[in-house]
Design a protein around this motif. Sequence first.
Motif: not given
Length: 148
Positions: A53-59, A76-81
């Motif tokens: 649900v989200g894929f965020y770059q470290p910066d 990168p930070v990957l978020l799952h529900k």
Amino acid sequence: MGKKVKALFKIFSKEKYRDDFKKGELYFNTLEFFKNLEDPNESCIGDYCEGAVGFYQPDKIKIQIGALAITDIAGPVLLHKDDLACYNVLSLASMNDCGFNDSQKYTLADMKRIYSFSERIGSIGDYAVCIRDPNELIRRIEGAAKKQ
């Protein structure tokens, strides 16, 4: 204009599974299955990003747990529900219209020249079904779901 799906393919490890599919007996695995699948042959089935649900770059992200700030994020930070993990999906390969002209007829040799699967996909199985009308497949699945 976006790419249009021209055909779908389902690849099977057993002839029986292919025959069941052709009779309308479809098997849907969970997102969690594909997310956690160890894919030693890299056959393009396993995908740790399934259900993301989200894929965020470290910066571009700040992570804080209580008073503790997490810094120096390596990648990168990957978020799952968690509640998405139990959703069932039908895994298919697709062929889009990239390289094709609607006004022209194509032979199988033409199609092989324009579009080919990665050789890795062969590790999934030796049997396949080609769905030439993806909208019809969707219509049939929707109809069966409404009946149930």
